[in-house]
Design an enzyme around this catalytic site. Structure first.
Site, PDB file in Angstrom:
ATOM      1  N   ARG A 171       0.069  13.939  -3.999  1.00  0.00           N
ATOM      2  CA  ARG A 171       1.506  14.083  -3.725  1.00  0.00           C
ATOM      3  C   ARG A 171       1.916  15.488  -3.279  1.00  0.00           C
ATOM      4  O   ARG A 171       2.556  15.658  -2.244  1.00  0.00           O
ATOM      5  CB  ARG A 171       2.294  13.676  -4.965  1.00  0.00           C
ATOM      6  CG  ARG A 171       3.787  13.877  -4.819  1.00  0.00           C
ATOM      7  CD  ARG A 171       4.505  13.527  -6.106  1.00  0.00           C
ATOM      8  NE  ARG A 171       5.883  13.965  -6.041  1.00  0.00           N
ATOM      9  CZ  ARG A 171       6.583  14.310  -7.080  1.00  0.00           C
ATOM     10  NH1 ARG A 171       6.069  14.259  -8.295  1.00  0.00           N
ATOM     11  NH2 ARG A 171       7.836  14.699  -6.941  1.00  0.00           N
TER      12      ARG A 171
ATOM     13  N   HIS B 107      -2.291  16.993  21.685  1.00  0.00           N
ATOM     14  CA  HIS B 107      -3.458  16.515  20.941  1.00  0.00           C
ATOM     15  C   HIS B 107      -3.654  17.359  19.689  1.00  0.00           C
ATOM     16  O   HIS B 107      -3.642  18.585  19.748  1.00  0.00           O
ATOM     17  CB  HIS B 107      -4.704  16.597  21.826  1.00  0.00           C
ATOM     18  CG  HIS B 107      -5.944  16.227  21.119  1.00  0.00           C
ATOM     19  ND1 HIS B 107      -6.953  17.130  20.902  1.00  0.00           N
ATOM     20  CD2 HIS B 107      -6.351  15.066  20.562  1.00  0.00           C
ATOM     21  CE1 HIS B 107      -7.937  16.524  20.243  1.00  0.00           C
ATOM     22  NE2 HIS B 107      -7.579  15.275  20.030  1.00  0.00           N
TER      23      HIS B 107
ATOM     24  N   ASP C 140       9.594   8.070   3.427  1.00  0.00           N
ATOM     25  CA  ASP C 140      10.575   7.146   2.855  1.00  0.00           C
ATOM     26  C   ASP C 140      11.868   7.871   2.488  1.00  0.00           C
ATOM     27  O   ASP C 140      11.988   9.090   2.658  1.00  0.00           O
ATOM     28  CB  ASP C 140       9.969   6.402   1.661  1.00  0.00           C
ATOM     29  CG  ASP C 140       9.548   7.310   0.510  1.00  0.00           C
ATOM     30  OD1 ASP C 140      10.178   8.374   0.289  1.00  0.00           O
ATOM     31  OD2 ASP C 140       8.587   6.955  -0.195  1.00  0.00           O
TER      32      ASP C 140
ATOM     33  N   GLY D 124       6.078   5.374   0.472  1.00  0.00           N
ATOM     34  CA  GLY D 124       6.135   5.006   1.878  1.00  0.00           C
ATOM     35  C   GLY D 124       6.076   6.242   2.758  1.00  0.00           C
ATOM     36  O   GLY D 124       6.893   6.416   3.662  1.00  0.00           O
TER      37      GLY D 124
END
Length: 150
Positions: free
Chosen positions: A114, A22, A30, A137
């Site tokens: 990013r 947990h 990607d 992605g």
């Protein structure tokens, strides 16, 4: 083959999912993501792959076994489009739909800048690189719990 388990989930990915507890996070990224370099800094320390599938297919497969963490607001996150944080590309819309299906309700993706996403991925349990060729992605998912039946 095992009944009820997506054939996209290979032995290495299944082992990583089982090993997570947990609050542990994984990154699904990607083909353009610096996956090997980032994966070396994760707890697992090596890159995992689910080749030849989209990000949404990989997310669907993972979430068919792993619940998202209900205790935090950013259990599902996406990499922001550089210079356009509010833009949600089609690949991210598809992953959003996969998350909603898996959780049975709308579960909003939070956005992560990013370079902050790269740092976030380094703190993950593991990185899974997909065959997704569309830009942005890249996602993180944080593992939740499965409550007792009673």
């Amino acid at each position: 083959m095992l009944k009820g388990i997506s054939p996209l989930l290979n032995a290495d990915v299944l082992h990583a999912l089982q090993s997570m507890g947990h609050g542990d996070m994984l990154a699904i990224v990607d083909t353009n993501f610096p996956a090997d370099a980032v994966a070396r800094e994760t707890r697992l320390g090596r890159l995992l792959r689910i080749d030849n599938v989209s990000a949404a297919e990989a997310v669907s497969a993972v979430l068919s076994l792993m619940p998202l963490d209900t205790f935090i607001a950013d259990a599902a996150a996406r990499m922001e489009v550089v210079g356009a944080a509010d833009v949600v590309p089609q690949v991210q819309e598809e992953v959003q739909a996969a998350i909603n299906r898996a959780e049975g309700k709308h579960w909003p993706l939070t956005s992560v800048e990013r370079f902050a996403f790269y740092e976030r991925a380094k703190t993950a349990h593991c990185v899974i690189q997909t065959g997704e060729r569309r830009f942005y992605g890249c996602f993180t998912l944080t593992k939740g719990v499965i409550p007792p039946e009673n």
